[in-house]
Design a protein around this motif. Structure first.
Motif, short mmCIF file in Angstrom:
data_model
loop_
_atom_site.label_atom_id
_atom_site.label_comp_id
_atom_site.label_asym_id
_atom_site.label_seq_id
_atom_site.Cartn_x
_atom_site.Cartn_y
_atom_site.Cartn_z
N LEU A 1848 0.85 -1.19 0.00
CA LEU A 1848 0.00 0.00 0.00
C LEU A 1848 0.89 1.23 0.00
O LEU A 1848 1.82 1.34 0.80
N THR A 1849 0.60 2.15 -0.92
CA THR A 1849 1.41 3.37 -0.98
C THR A 1849 1.16 4.22 0.26
O THR A 1849 0.09 4.15 0.87
N PRO A 1850 2.15 5.03 0.65
CA PRO A 1850 2.00 5.82 1.90
C PRO A 1850 0.81 6.77 1.88
O PRO A 1850 0.29 7.10 2.95
N ASP A 1851 0.38 7.24 0.72
CA ASP A 1851 -0.75 8.16 0.67
C ASP A 1851 -2.10 7.45 0.58
O ASP A 1851 -3.13 8.10 0.34
N ASN A 1852 -2.11 6.14 0.74
CA ASN A 1852 -3.35 5.34 0.70
C ASN A 1852 -4.10 5.49 -0.61
O ASN A 1852 -5.32 5.32 -0.66
N ALA A 1853 -3.41 5.80 -1.67
CA ALA A 1853 -4.07 6.04 -2.95
C ALA A 1853 -3.99 4.85 -3.88
O ALA A 1853 -4.80 4.75 -4.80
N ARG A 1854 -3.04 3.94 -3.65
CA ARG A 1854 -2.85 2.83 -4.58
C ARG A 1854 -2.41 1.58 -3.85
O ARG A 1854 -1.75 1.66 -2.80
N ILE A 1855 -2.75 0.47 -4.44
CA ILE A 1855 -2.28 -0.84 -3.98
C ILE A 1855 -1.41 -1.43 -5.09
O ILE A 1855 -1.79 -1.42 -6.26
N ILE A 1856 -0.26 -1.91 -4.72
CA ILE A 1856 0.69 -2.52 -5.66
C ILE A 1856 0.67 -4.02 -5.44
O ILE A 1856 0.88 -4.49 -4.31
N ALA A 1857 0.41 -4.77 -6.51
CA ALA A 1857 0.36 -6.23 -6.41
C ALA A 1857 1.36 -6.84 -7.38
O ALA A 1857 1.46 -6.40 -8.53
N LEU A 1858 2.09 -7.82 -6.91
CA LEU A 1858 3.04 -8.56 -7.74
C LEU A 1858 2.40 -9.89 -8.09
O LEU A 1858 2.09 -10.70 -7.20
N VAL A 1859 2.21 -10.14 -9.39
CA VAL A 1859 1.46 -11.32 -9.84
C VAL A 1859 2.23 -12.03 -10.93
O VAL A 1859 3.19 -11.50 -11.50
N ASP A 1860 1.78 -13.27 -11.23
CA ASP A 1860 2.38 -14.05 -12.31
C ASP A 1860 1.87 -13.57 -13.66
O ASP A 1860 0.71 -13.16 -13.80
N GLU A 1861 2.72 -13.66 -14.67
CA GLU A 1861 2.33 -13.39 -16.05
C GLU A 1861 3.12 -14.34 -16.93
O GLU A 1861 4.35 -14.16 -17.11
N ASN A 1862 2.47 -15.36 -17.48
CA ASN A 1862 3.14 -16.39 -18.27
C ASN A 1862 4.30 -16.97 -17.46
O ASN A 1862 4.10 -17.53 -16.41
#
Length: 1887
Positions: A1848-1862
Motif C-alpha cells: 500500500l502506498t504511503p498516501d493510501n491512494a494505490r495498492i501494488i500487487a506482484l502477480v504471475d504473467e506467463n
C-alpha cells in the motif's frame, strides 16, 4: 322434583352438593368484591401473568389457540360468551382461563367431564393435560405470542362488563339489523385497535435466534424430504384475497378494485410478495348461480386459503342479497316441487319441465336450469317471474310440511353471495387472522329471511372465534367520492394491519420462500401428488426389475426409463421413490422433477440443489464458488457421492432425476460424467422421452446402465382409467358415450391421452351424444379439448390465455396473466366481434373466465412456486404442441413474445439493484426474485420479431450490452445462465461481434467477478473507446455507474495486461504441445507430455484428462480422437475421456495415418496400406505396395486416391485407386535430401496434385497426368514451411528469413510474394513457424519464432497488422470459422500457452481500407458484402466451400500494387517488450520483487530478473530511473532508504552468503557489503545505519554500518556459559530502533531462552538509566583486536540479562528501547521488559493489559502461530497476523481496533501509515482492504493469476500487487477511489 325425607336433613350433604354450594358462595363473594378469585394457571403463564387489581380485568388476555385443525373450534361455556373477562368471572374459571382450549385439544368436544372441585384426581388429570398440550405446542411457532400476556395491554374498568355481556348475549341469537352488529364491533374493537392508517411496508430483519431456528428448520426439511415425509402445505408466501360483495355494494367493490387493489399490490411488492385480489364479478353485472360457478367459488376460496399469508377472504355486506332463480337443484328437490305443483294445481309445471333438465352423468343427479334458452324467449322476464312464483309457492308448502329447510327461503340456498360467504367463513383455520367483513351500518329491518340467515352466520362465526373486531362497520351515506375514498382508506388500513400481523405471527421472511428448502418441499409434494395417480397394473414387470436394481448392489446402479410423451414416466418414478423408502432400510431418496422450479431449471441448478441436500443428509461440507461452471459442479457432485457412499451409518442413497428432456444445457460429457463409476450404495434413476436425441447420447455412454421402456394402458384398463378420472371429477357417462370413447381411442394408449379424453367426457351431459372424434395421439386429444373450451368460454379469450401460457418461459401467475389479457387491445377487438352485445361499461369478465379456463385445464397445468410466487405453466409438451398448432402461427407467436418481453421489462421489472445497493451488498436475501425477470426478457425479446437486425439492436440496448442488466446478473449469481442465454441467442439469430465481445469479456473475468461483481465496472470503465457503437455505450454506462458509487472501490490501471486485452484475446491453456480443435469449434484437444486434455474453448475449462501419449492424433466425428499408441490404434471420447476402442496394428512400424470424419482410418505399415474403422472395425489390407512406404497421402473424394512415397530402392510416387488396388501408376523422383523441417509429402483434397518437399524446392506432381507439373522454390533459401489454401488450388512456401511465396498448383504461377520482416531483414529477426489463411483465403496469418503474429492481405501483399502474442516461438495457428468463434485465431507457443484472438475488427477494418487500392467494381461489391458480420456469416455458410468464394490469391490482379504500406504498420503490442525503451511499467514482465516508497505515495521500486532496480512514477506508470546491480545470488529483500532516494537490496547465494547493496536512483554512488550466514539485517529508524547479525560459535557478530561514510562497528555478542548447550540454527535476533539493544531468542525443545545485550556507550547508558541497577549491569569489554583487511574493532559484549520461558517464540519486534513484543506459536502476544527480561504486558481481545507471567488467564488474539508483526512508522499502530486472520492494535490506547478473518490463507498483509486501513493478499489471488476503525470490509478484488505480494502506498491512494504473467511476474497497480470518507478522527467511541 324429588323431595328429601326429614331424616336426610340430618345427614351431611353429598360431596357434589357441598362442592356446588361452595362454588356458588365463592362466586357470589367474588362478584361482590369481598373475596379474590383463585385461578389455577400453567406455570409458565403464572410467571408472566401481570398482577391485576381486584376491580380491573384484562380484555386483551387471549386464550391459547390450538394448532392447525381442519374445522373451526367452537367454544362453549356457561355464559355463552367468548369474552375473556366474563369467562374469568364464571364458575368454570376455577379450571383456568385456558381450560376450554385444553378440553378442545385433549378430548372430543361432545364429551365434557364435570369439574370435581377438591377431588385429588383432578390435579393428576390437569397435569397430564398440560403435559400433552406442552408437547403438542412445543414446535408451534406462535405459542409464545398467544400464551403470554404483554405488560403494555390496555385495561377495562369493571363497570363496563355489563354492556359487554349484553352485547354478547344479543349476538348469540339471530340478528335482524346490521347496526346492532356494527355497534358491537365498534365497542369491542375500540379498546383493542389503535387509530387505523395506511401503512408503509417495513423492513423485516431476522434476529440471531431466528437465524438459528431457520437453520434447524432447513435441516429438518432436508432430513424429512429424504424420507418423503413433508407436510402437504407449501409455506405461504403471497397475499391472495377472495373479495365478494352483496349486490348493493357493487360500486364500493368496483372502487376498491380500481383504487385500493393497486395500492395494496405496491405495498406487498415492497415486502417481496405478490398480491392478487380475486374478484369474480369484475366485468359483469352479476355472478351466476349455476353448479359450475358454485364449484369455481369453492376452488378459488380454497386456493386463497391455501396460498395466502393472510387475509384470504374479505366480504362487503350491505342490505340486500341476490334472489335469482336456482341455477340447479337436486333430483329429489325438483321432483318434490313438481309433485306439489301438480297436486296444488299451481300454474307453471310446463316451465319446470322445459327449463330444468336432468343430468344423470353426475354421481348425484341434478336438474340444471337452461338459462340461455330461458333468456332467449321473447317474454323472458315474464317467464322468469312466473317460474319464481311457482318455485316460491311450492317451497313454502314444502317448508310447512317440514320437507324443506329454512335455507330455501328466498332462494337463500342458491344465492351465489351466500355461497361465497359461507365457503369463505366455514373451514377457515384462523378466522381472527384470515377473515375480514366490512358491514354497512344500517338500522333498516330486513324482512327477507335469506339476508337474516346471512347476518346470523357472519355474526356467529366471528363471535364464536373471538374476533368480533374483524367486523368493520361502514357508515351509511351517499355514494360520493369522499365516501368511496373513506371506504378505500378503511379497507387498506385493516388489510395492511392484518398482513403485518400475520407476517409477525408466522415470522415471515421472503428469503425463506426463495430458498432451496421451499424448492425441496415442492418436489416432495409433487411426488406425493403423482404417486396417488399411479396405477401399477400395466408395468408390474418393469416395477420389479427396478426394484431389483435398487436393492441388489451387484446390478448396474443406473436405470434409464424411457417412454412416449404422456406415458406416465413421472408417476412411475414417483411411485418408485415412495416404495424405495420401504424397500431399503435407512435409505435416503432424493427426487427432482427437472424444469419444475428455479433450482431445477437447468442441469447446473439441479446439481447444486442435489448437492446441498446430500451435504445435509450426510453432514458433509461443501462450498460452491459463486460463479462455478457446470464442470466444477459435476466434480463436486461426484465427490459428494463418493463421500456419501462411505458413510454406512446414514444409509444408501437413491437419486431420481425426472425429465432429462427438459434440460437445455445438457452436453454428452455432462450426462456421462453423472452415470459413470457410481460408488457403492448409490443408485441413479433417470427418465427421458423415447424420441428425444438425448436418449442416443445416454446409450452411447461408456457405462450406459440399463434401459427400460414404460408401457401404455391397454385393453380393459382403458375403461378403468377413464372411470377413475370421471369419478375424481364427480361425474360418470352413459354406456353409449363410454363405448364411443373406447372406440375412438387405440388399443394401447398413454395415460395422458386417456386423461384428456376423460376430462372431455366429464363435461358431457347425459341427454346428449357428442360428435365422434378420432384420437390418435395426445396432441389430437388436446386439440379436441381446446375446441370444447372455446365453445364454452369463447375462442378469442381462450386463444390469448393459452398462447400466453405456452409462450412464457417459466409460467405466469394469475395476476400476471390477468394483467396481460386486460392490457391487450387486440383481444378486446376480437371479443367485440365475437360477442355482439358486449357492454362497453361493464367490460368483459376476465377474472371469471380465467378461472373457468383453469378449471377445465387444471389436470394439465402445473402449479409451481418460483421466487415465492405461485405460477401456472403448461405441464405437458403435447398440450403445448396442440396450442402451437392451433394458435401460434409465426406472427401471432412473435406478438405473444413481444407482449411478454414488454411485461417483464417494464411492468414486472423485479428488484434490479442500483449501484449503491450492489456496492453496499444489500438485498442479498431477495436476489432470487430477479431470476425470472432476468431470464425471461432476453428469451422473449429474441423471439419477438422476424427482423433480426432490429431484434439484435433491441437486445443489445436492453439486455446483452446493458451494463446495469449485466452487473445485476452477476450480483444475483446468474452469470452462467446469462452466458448460456448469449450462446442461445447467437444460435437462434445470427453471429454478432458485440455479443462475442461481451461473452469473451465475461469469460475472461469470471474468476474476478466471482469475488466481487463491482470489479466489472472498475475494469470496463478503464477500457479505451471501441469501434462498436454498442460496446462504446457499454463502456460509457460503466463510467456512469461508477459515478453513482460512493464506497471504496479498486480500479486496475488501464494498461493492465489481464484486462485491457479482453477485446482481443484470452488464455485457453498454459501447458500444451499440440492442439486439435473439434469440427464445431467448441472444444480443443491439447496434447502435452504424458497426457491429453479436452478444453472447452468458450470457458477454458478442462473437461477431461487422459493419461496417454498419442502419435499422429486426429479429431473426427462427434468428439472422437484417434491416434497411435503402443503399436495400436486407440480411440477416445474426448468429452467423457473414455477409451472406446483399442485395435492392435501388428508389429510393423506405422509410417502414416489418416482418419476420415466417419471414423474410417487408413494407415501405412511397412509395405502395406490397411483400412479399418476406428471404433468398430478390424484391420484389412487395401494395398500391397511391394516396397517400403516412406510416407503417404490420400484424397477426400468418395472413392479416394492414395499416393505412396518410396525412397528406399526407387525414388518415386505411386498412385493407387482404392476401387482398383491391384494397379498403380508411378511418377519417378530425383534422389536428393527431403525436407527435415516439415512433412515431405502432401496431397490436395480433390486428389489432383501432390507435393514432394525437398530442402530448397517443392516438386508439384499432377496426379491425373502422372507427371511433374512444376518445381517451386523461395529464391535460394531453405523451405521451412508449406501450406495449402482452403481451396487447395494454391500452395504457400515460407523460407527461413520470412519470405513467403504463393503459387498456383496447376501452373506454378506466382500470385503472392512478401517478406514478413522486410526485404533487408536478417535471420535474427525470426523465422516463420506457422501459417494459416482466413475463411475466404484473402488473409494470411503468419506465426513467427519471436512470438509475434503477422496478418497479411494475400491479393495485395500488404501487411495489415502484427501483435506480440507470446514470448517464445509460435508452433501452431488455427483459424476458427464456426458460428461461435467466427474469425477467431488460436495461437500455440512453444512455452505451452495457447491464446484465443478475436480478429473480427482487424479484418473488417482491413477490408474497408483495401477499397482504396481495388479497381474492379465487382470485387468491391463482393468485398462490401463481407463488412457486416452477421450477413457475411450467412454468406459464408451458403458459399464457404465454393471455389468462387475462396478466391483470395486469384483476385490479386484487381488490386493496385504499391510499395507503400497503406496500413501504416498497425500493431497491437502486448506487454513484454523492452521496458527500458518504452518506459512502461506493464512491459516489465520479469519482476522478481516490488515495494513502495516509505514516504512518497507516487514512487515504487522493482527488481527484475535482469538484476536491475527501477524507480517508477506509479501515477503515470512511467520509468524514472534504472540501475544495474552486480550479480549476487537470489533475491532476499528490497526496501528504500535515505528518504526514498536509495534502495537497499539483499541477495543470497547458495553458500548463504548475503550481498547487501545500497543503490541510489541518481548518480553512480553505490555501497556493496558482503556477509556470510546473516541471521538478521535491520536498518535504523532514521535510515542512516544498517546492522547485520551473523551466527558465530561463541554467539553472534553484530556489525553496524554507517550508510553515509561506510564506517563499520563490530560487536561480538557472547553467550557466556550457555555456549554449546543450545542450537544456533534455530536462533532468532531482534534489534531496537537505534540498533543498540539486541535480544536473542534461542529455542530449546519446548522452551525459549531470551538473552539481551546492550552495545551503547556505558557512560551514556548509565546516565540514561539513572539507577544503581543500571550501573551494575555496565558492560565490560573483554578484548579488542583488528582483523587483517578490516580496520574496525570487534568488541566482545557479555549478555546483560537472561531468562527462560516455557513457550515457543515465532516473531519478535521492539516497540521502544525498553519494551519488546513477541508472538508465540499458540497465538499469544506478550510485551517483555528488555532490561529485566520479564513479561509485563499481554495482548488480548479486550486490549493490552498488565501481567506478571505468560500463564495469565486471557483471551488469545490469534488462534494459531503469530506469523508477522508490523508497526507503522510512528509506532502508534501494530498489525499482527496469523495464517488467516489479522489484528490491528492502537498502541497509544492499548486497544484492539479490528480483527478481521480473511477466510483463506494469507500471503502477506500491510497496514497504512495512519493505521486506518489494512490490505491483505490471499493465496487465492484475492486482494482485500478493510477500514479498521469502521470495522468494515471496503473492497475485495480477485486477480486471475497467482498473487505473490501486496503493498500500500504511503498516501493510501494505490495498492501494488506482484502477480504471475506467463513465465514471469509483473506489477499490477490498483487505484483506490472514495477512501477519504474513512479518514476520520479515531475517537474512543470508535474502538
Amino acid at each position: 322434583m324429588e323431595t328429601r325425607h326429614e331424616e336426610d336433613w340430618n345427614k351431611p350433604p353429598e360431596p357434589e352438593v357441598r362442592r356446588a354450594k361452595t362454588a356458588m358462595e365463592d362466586e357470589l363473594l367474588i362478584k361482590l368484591g369481598v373475596k379474590r378469585e383463585n385461578i389455577e394457571f400453567h406455570p409458565l403463564i403464572k410467571h408472566q401473568r401481570i398482577d391485576r387489581a381486584s376491580t380491573v380485568l384484562s380484555l386483551k388476555y387471549q386464550k391459547i389457540k390450538p394448532p392447525y385443525r381442519e374445522e373451526p373450534l367452537w367454544i362453549r361455556n356457561a355464559w355463552k360468551c367468548n369474552n375473556v373477562a366474563m369467562r374469568q368471572m364464571s364458575d368454570i374459571a376455577r379450571k383456568g382461563p385456558r381450560n376450554v382450549s385444553l378440553d378442545a385439544v385433549t378430548r372430543a368436544r361432545g364429551k365434557r367431564v364435570p369439574f370435581p372441585a377438591g377431588d385429588p384426581e383432578y390435579h393428576k388429570k390437569r397435569a397430564a393435560r398440560f403435559k400433552k398440550l406442552t408437547e403438542l405446542l412445543s414446535e408451534w411457532r406462535g405459542y409464545q405470542q398467544l400464551a403470554f400476556v404483554s405488560q403494555g395491554e390496555e385495561q377495562l374498568d369493571f363497570g363496563r362488563l355489563n354492556s359487554f355481556r349484553r352485547a354478547s348475549t344479543s349476538t348469540s341469537t339471530s340478528v335482524s339489523t346490521t347496526s346492532q352488529i356494527c355497534k358491537i364491533s365498534r365497542e369491542r374493537s375500540s379498546s383493542f385497535t389503535a387509530p387505523l392508517r395506511i401503512r408503509s411496508a417495513k423492513t423485516r430483519v431476522r434476529t440471531t435466534p431466528q437465524k438459528w431456528m431457520n437453520m434447524k428448520r432447513e435441516m429438518l426439511v432436508n432430513l424429512k424430504a429424504a424420507k418423503l415425509k413433508i407436510d402437504k402445505d407449501i409455506p405461504r408466501s403471497e397475499v391472495r384475497i377472495y373479495l365478494t360483495a352483496t349486490p348493493d355494494m357493487a360500486e364500493e367493490r368496483e372502487f376498491l378494485a380500481e383504487v385500493a387493489c393497486p395500492e395494496l399490490r405496491r405495498y406487498c411488492e415492497k415486502l417481496g410478495m405478490n398480491c392478487h385480489v380475486v374478484d369474480l364479478r369484475t366485468g359483469m353485472d352479476k355472478l351466476g348461480n349455476d353448479i359450475m360457478t358454485f364449484k369455481m367459488c369453492e376452488v378459488e376460496v380454497e386456493k386463497c386459503r391455501r396460498l395466502s399469508v393472510g387475509p384470504n377472504f374479505v366480504c362487503l355486506v350491505g342490505e340486500q342479497l341476490d334472489n335469482d332463480l336456482p341455477g340447479f337443484m337436486s333430483k329429489e328437490e325438483l321432483e318434490q316441487i313438481r309433485d306439489v305443483v301438480i297436486k296444488q294445481r299451481i300454474e307453471g309445471v310446463e316451465l319446470l319441465d322445459e327449463y330444468y333438465r336432468l343430468d344423470t352423468n353426475r354421481l348425484s343427479p341434478l336438474y340444471e336450469l337452461a338459462r340461455e334458452d330461458l333468456q332467449n324467449l321473447p317474454d323472458s322476464e315474464e317467464a322468469e317471474v312466473k317460474l319464481k312464483e311457482v318455485l316460491t309457492d311450492a317451497m313454502d308448502i314444502l317448508r310447512e310440511e317440514g320437507k324443506f329447510g329454512r335455507r330455501t327461503k328466498d332462494f337463500y340456498k342458491w344465492s351465489i353471495c351466500a355461497k361465497e360467504v359461507e365457503t369463505g367463513l366455514y373451514g377457515c383455520r384462523e378466522p381472527g387472522n384470515q377473515l375480514l367483513c366490512f358491514m354497512r351500518d344500517s338500522s333498516v329491518e330486513h324482512h327477507e329471511k335469506g339476508f337474516s340467515n346471512l347476518l346470523t352466520i357472519i355474526t356467529r362465526c366471528f363471535e364464536n372465534n373471538g374476533c368480533e373486531g374483524n367486523i368493520v362497520p361502514i357508515a351509511k351515506g351517499r355514494k360520493t367520492l369522499n365516501y368511496m375514498r373513506n371506504i378505500c382508506n378503511v379497507f387498506l388500513a385493516h388489510v395492511m394491519t392484518m398482513i403485518e400481523k400475520n407476517l409477525d405471527l408466522q415470522q415471515f421472511y421472503i428469503a425463506d420462500h426463495v430458498s432451496g428448502t421451499a424448492d425441496l418441499i415442492q418436489h416432495v409434494n409433487h411426488q406425493k401428488l403423482l404417486n396417488k395417480s399411479y396405477t401399477i397394473q400395466t408395468n408390474e414387470q418393469l416395477f420389479e426389475e427396478i426394484r431389483d436394481i435398487l436393492m441388489n448392489p451387484a446390478f448396474k446402479k443406473t436405470a434409464v426409463i424411457c417412454g412416449d410423451k404422456g406415458s406416465g414416466k413421472s408417476s412411475f418414478v414417483a411411485h418408485i421413490a415412495e416404495c424405495s423408502v420401504t424397500w431399503i432400510p435407512k435409505v435416503n431418496t432424493i427426487i427432482r422433477f427437472i424444469g419444475r422450479s428455479l433450482r431445477t431449471s437447468s442441469l447446473y441448478h439441479t446439481l447444486i440443489s442435489t448437492c446441498k441436500q446430500i451435504a445435509f443428509l450426510y453432514t458433509l461440507s461443501v462450498r460452491f464458488p459463486p460463479l462455478a461452471t457446470l464442470v466444477d459442479i459435476i466434480k463436486i457432485f461426484r465427490t459428494l457421492l463418493k463421500q456419501a457412499s462411505e458413510d454406512e451409518d446414514v444409509g444408501p442413497l437413491v437419486i431420481i432425476l425426472d425429465g432429462l428432456e427438459n434440460i437445455s444445457d445438457l452436453e454428452p460429457h455432462h450426462v456421462w460424467a453423472l452415470m459413470e463409476d457410481l460408488p457403492l450404495n448409490v443408485s441413479l434413476v433417470l427418465t427421458i422421452d423415447r424420441a428425444h436425441p438425448y436418449l442416443k447420447l445416454l446409450k452411447a455412454s461408456p457405462q450406459p446402465g440399463q434401459f427400460f421402456t414404460i408401457q401404455g394402458v391397454v385393453g380393459d384398463e382403458r375403461k378403468n382409467t377413464i372411470d377413475k378420472i370421471l369419478k375424481a371429477a364427480g361425474k360418470t357417462v352413459t354406456s353409449d358415450q363410454l363405448n364411443m370413447v373406447l372406440k375412438q381411442t387405440g388399443y394401447e394408449e398413454t395415460p395422458l391421452t386417456l386423461t384428456v379424453v376423460g376430462v372431455i367426457a366429464a363435461q358431457w351431459p347425459s341427454h346428449t351424444l357428442p360428435e365422434q372424434f378420432r384420437v390418435d395421439s395426445a396432441t389430437e386429444a388436446f386439440e379436441r379439448l381446446i375446441e370444447d373450451v372455446e365453445e364454452n368460454i369463447g375462442s378469442a379469450f381462450t386463444k390469448y390465455v393459452l398462447s400466453l401460457l405456452a409462450t412464457s418461459r417459466y409460467g405466469l401467475a394469475d395476476s400476471e396473466l390477468l394483467h396481460l389479457v386486460l392490457s391487450e387491445s387486440d383481444l378486446l377487438n376480437e371479443l367485440q366481434s365475437e360477442i355482439t352485445d358486449l357492454s362497453v361499461l361493464e367490460g368483459y369478465p376476465y377474472q371469471a373466465q380465467l378461472c373457468r379456463i383453469f378449471m377445465w385445464m387444471d389436470p394439465f397445468l402445473e402449479e409451481r412456486k418460483v421466487e415465492g410466487e405461485t405460477l401456472k405453466k403448461i405441464g405437458h409438451a403435447s398440450l403445448k404442441s396442440a396450442i402451437q398448432k392451433r394458435y401460434l402461427e409465426e406472427e401471432f407467436e412473435r406478438l405473444m413474445h413481444k407482449q411478454l418481453a414488454s411485461f417483464f421489462q417494464y411492468t414486472r421489472r423485479g428488484l434490479l439493484f442500483t449501484a449503491k445497493q450492489i456496492t453496499e451488498k444489500k438485498g442479498l436475501a431477495l436476489i432470487s426474485q430477479n431470476w425470472r425477470t432476468l431470464r425471461s426478457v432476453p428469451y422473449h425479446l429474441s423471439r419477438s420479431s422476424s427482423d433480426v437486425p432490429n431484434t439484435l439492436k433491441t437486445l443489445k440496448e436492453t439486455v446483452l450490452l446493458n451494463f446495469t442488466w449485466i452487473i445485476n446478473e452477476i450480483y444475483s449469481g446468474y452469470l452462467n445462465d446469462f452466458l448460456f442465454d448469449l450462446k442461445a441467442i447467437v444460435e437462434l439469430l445470427q453471429v454478432d461481434e458485440d455479443i462475442f465481445l461481451v461473452r469473451r469479456l465475461l469469460l475472461n473475468l469470471r474468476h474476478v467477478l466471482e469475488e466481487n461483481p463491482t470489479a466489472l465496472a472498475s475494469i470496463v470503465s478503464q477500457f479505451p473507446s471501441h469501434h462498436s457503437h454498442y460496446f462504446n455505450q457499454f463502456i460509457e454506462q460503466s463510467k456512469e455507474w461508477m459515478k453513482q458509487v460512493h464506497t471504496t472501490i479498486l480500479i486496475p490501471s488501464p494498461n493492465c495486461g489481464f484486462f485491457s486485452g479482453s477485446f482481443f484475446y484470452g488464455n485457453v491453456t498454459r501447458h500444451s504441445e499440440q492442439m486439435l480443435p473439434s469440427q464445431d469449434g467448441l472444444y480443443l484437444v491439447s496434447m502435452m507430455s504424458g497426457k491429453f486434455q479436452t478444453i472447452e474453448l468458450g470457458t477454458g475449462e478442462c473437461l477431461a484428462s487422459v493419461e496417454a501419449v498419442l502419435q499422429r492424433p486426429y479429431v473426427w466425428g462427434k468428439y472422437r480422437v484417434t491416434g497411435l499408441m503402443d503399436n495400436a490404434l486407440k480411440t477416445w471420447d474426448i468429452l467423457g475421456g473414455k477409451l472406446l476402442r483399442k485395435v492392435p496394428l501388428g508389429i510393423g512400424k506405422v509410417s502414416w495415418l489418416h482418419v476420415f470424419d466417419d471414423g474410417t482410418a487408413y494407415f501405412a505399415s511397412d509395405k502395406h496400406i490397411k483400412r479399418l474403422h476406428a471404433v468398430t472395425g478390424t484391420p484389412s489390407c487395401v494395398i500391397n505396395a511391394q516396397q517400403q512406404i516412406r510416407d503417404a497421402a490420400m484424397s477426400h473424394r468418395m472413392k479416394p486416391t492414395i499416393c505412396t512415397l518410396h525412397v528406399h530402392s526407387d525414388w518415386c510416387v505411386r498412385i493407387w485407386e482404392t476401387s482398383d488396388p491391384e494397379n498403380f501408376e508411378t511418377i519417378p523422383l530425383e534422389e536428393k535430401s527431403l525436407s527435415s523441417r516439415c512433412d515431405a509429402f502432401h496431397m490436395t483434397n480433390d486428389g489432383k496434385y501432390a507435393v514432394v518437399l525437398y530442402e530448397k524446392e517443392a516438386v508439384i506432381l499432377s496426379i491425373l497426368d502422372q507427371e511433374v507439373e512444376c518445381i517451386l522454390a523461395v529464391g535460394d533459401e531453405d523451405i521451412h514451411l508449406i501450406m495449402f489454401t482452403r481451396s487447395h488450388d494454391h500452395v504457400f512456401l515460407a523460407s527461413e528469413t520470412g519470405k513467403i511465396r504463393g503459387n498456383l498448383l496447376n501452373s506454378g504461377t506466382q500470385l503472392f510474394s512478401a517478406s514478413v520482416f522486410g526485404e533487408s531483414a536478417k535471420k535474427s529477426a525470426g523465422k516463420v513457424t506457422a501459417m494459416t489463411t482466413s475463411e475466404d483465403d484473402h488473409f494470411l496469418m503468419v506465426g513467427i519464432s519471436t512470438g509475434m503474429v503477422v496478418v497479411m492481405n494475400i491479393p495485395s501483399g500488404q501487411t495489415i497488422h502484427h501483435f506480440s502474442s507470446h514470448t517464445e516461438k509460435i508452433i501452431q495457428l488455427f483459424y476458427m470459422t464456426d458460428h461461435i468463434h467466427f474469425q477467431h485465431l488460436i495461437s500455440l507457443s512453444k512455452d505451452g500457452t495457447a491464446k484465443l484472438w478475436n480478429l473480427q475488427n482487424i479484418l473488417r477494418s482491413a477490408r474497408e481500407k483495401l477499397f482504396e487500392i481495388m479497381w474492379d467494381d465487382d470485387l468491391i461489391k463482393e468485398e462490401s458484402e463481407k463488412i457486416d458480420l452477421p450477413s457475411y456469416y450467412k454468406l459464408y455458410e451458403a458459399k464457404g466451400k465454393s471455389k468462387m468464394f475462396l478466391n483470395g490469391p486469384d483476385v490479386s490482379a484487381f488490386y493496385n500494387k504499391t510499395d507503400e504500406n497503406i496500413f501504416g504498420g498497425h500493431s497491437t503490442e502486448q506487454p513484454g517488450g523492452n521496458w527500458e525503451q518504452s518506459g512502461n511499467l506493464q512491459d516489465c514482465l520479469q519482476v522478481i520483487a516490488s515495494n513502495t516508497a516509505a514516504g512518497r505515495g507516487d514512487i515504487i521500486l522493482t527488481y527484475t530478473g535482469e538484476r536491475k532496480i527501477a524507480w517508477w512514477d506509479v501515477k503515470r506508470e512511467k520509468l524514472l530511473s534504472v540501475r544495474t546491480v552486480a550479480p549476487g545470488g537470489r533475491f532476499h529483500r528490497l526496501r528504500t532508504v535515505f528518504f526514498d532516494q536509495a534502495a537497499c537490496l539483499i541477495t543470497r547465494d547458495t553458500a548463504e552468503k548475503e550481498t547487501i547493496s545500497i543503490v541510489y536512483g541518481t548518480g553512480k554512488k553505490k555501497t556493496v557489503l558482503q556477509r556470510e550466514k546473516v541471521l538478521r539485517c535491520d536498518i535504523s529508524a532514521d535510515s542512516k545505519k544498517m546492522a547485520t547479525v551473523i551466527v558465530m560459535r561463541q554467539g553472534f557478530l553484530l556489525t553496524i554500518v554507517d550508510l553515509n561514510t561506510e564506517e563499520e562497528q563490530k560487536f561480538v555478542l557472547h553467550l557466556g556459559d550457555i555456549t554449546g548447550t543450545v542450537s544456533m540454527e534455530k536462533a532468532r535476533v531482534t534489534l531496537s530502533k537505534d540498533l543498540t539493544v539486541v535480544l536473542g531468542f534461542l529455542k530449546v525443545e519446548d522452551r525459549t531462552i531470551i538473552i539481551s545485550w546492550n552495545v551503547a556507550d556505558s557512560d551514556s547508558r548509565s546516565s540514561e538509566g539513572g539507577s544503581s541497577e543500571g550501573e551494575e549491569r555496565r558492560l565490560r569489554t573483554k578484548s579488542s583486536h583488528s582483523s587483517g583487511a578490516d580496520s574496525s574493532k570487534e568488541e566482545t559484549i557479555s549478555f546483560q540479562n537472561i531468562t527462560e520461558l516455557n513457550i515457543k517464540v515465532t516473531k519478535s519486534r521492539f516497540y521502544n528501547e525498553q519494551e519488546v513484543l513477541f508472538g508465540t506459536r499458540d497465538g499469544d502476544i506478550f510485551i517483555l521488559d528488555s532490561f529485566t527480561l520479564k513479561v509485563i504486558k499481554l495482548f488480548s481481545k479486550e486490549g493490552i493489559v498488565a501481567c506478571k507471567s505468560t500463564k495469565s488467564t486471557h483471551t488469545k488474539p490469534h488462534r494459531s502461530a503469530v506469523r508477522s508483526m508490523y508497526f507503522t512508522s510512528d509506532y502508534t499502530h501494530l498489525l499482527t497476523s496469523e495464517a488467516s486472520r489479522v489484528c490491528v492494535w492502537n498502541m497509544q490506547r492499548k486497544a484492539m481496533v479490528y480483527s478481521p478473518a480473511t477466510g483463506d490463507k494469507m500471503i502477506n498483509a500491510v497496514l497504512s501509515r495512519d493505521g486506518c486501513f489494512t490490505v491483505a493478499g490471499l493465496a487465492t489471488g484475492v486482494v482485500r482492504m478493510w477500514a479498521n476503525y469502521q470495522r468494515k470490509l471496503l473492497y475485495s478484488f480477485r486477480i486471475p493469476t497467482t498473487l505473490h505480494h501486496v503493498a500500500l502506498t504511503p498516501d493510501n491512494a494505490r495498492i501494488i500487487a506482484l502477480v504471475d504473467e506467463n513465465n514471469g511476474k509483473r506489477v499490477v497497480v490498483f487505484e483506490i477511489k472514495n477512501i477519504d470518507d474513512y479518514l476520520l478522527d479515531k475517537g474512543d467511541d470508535d474502538l
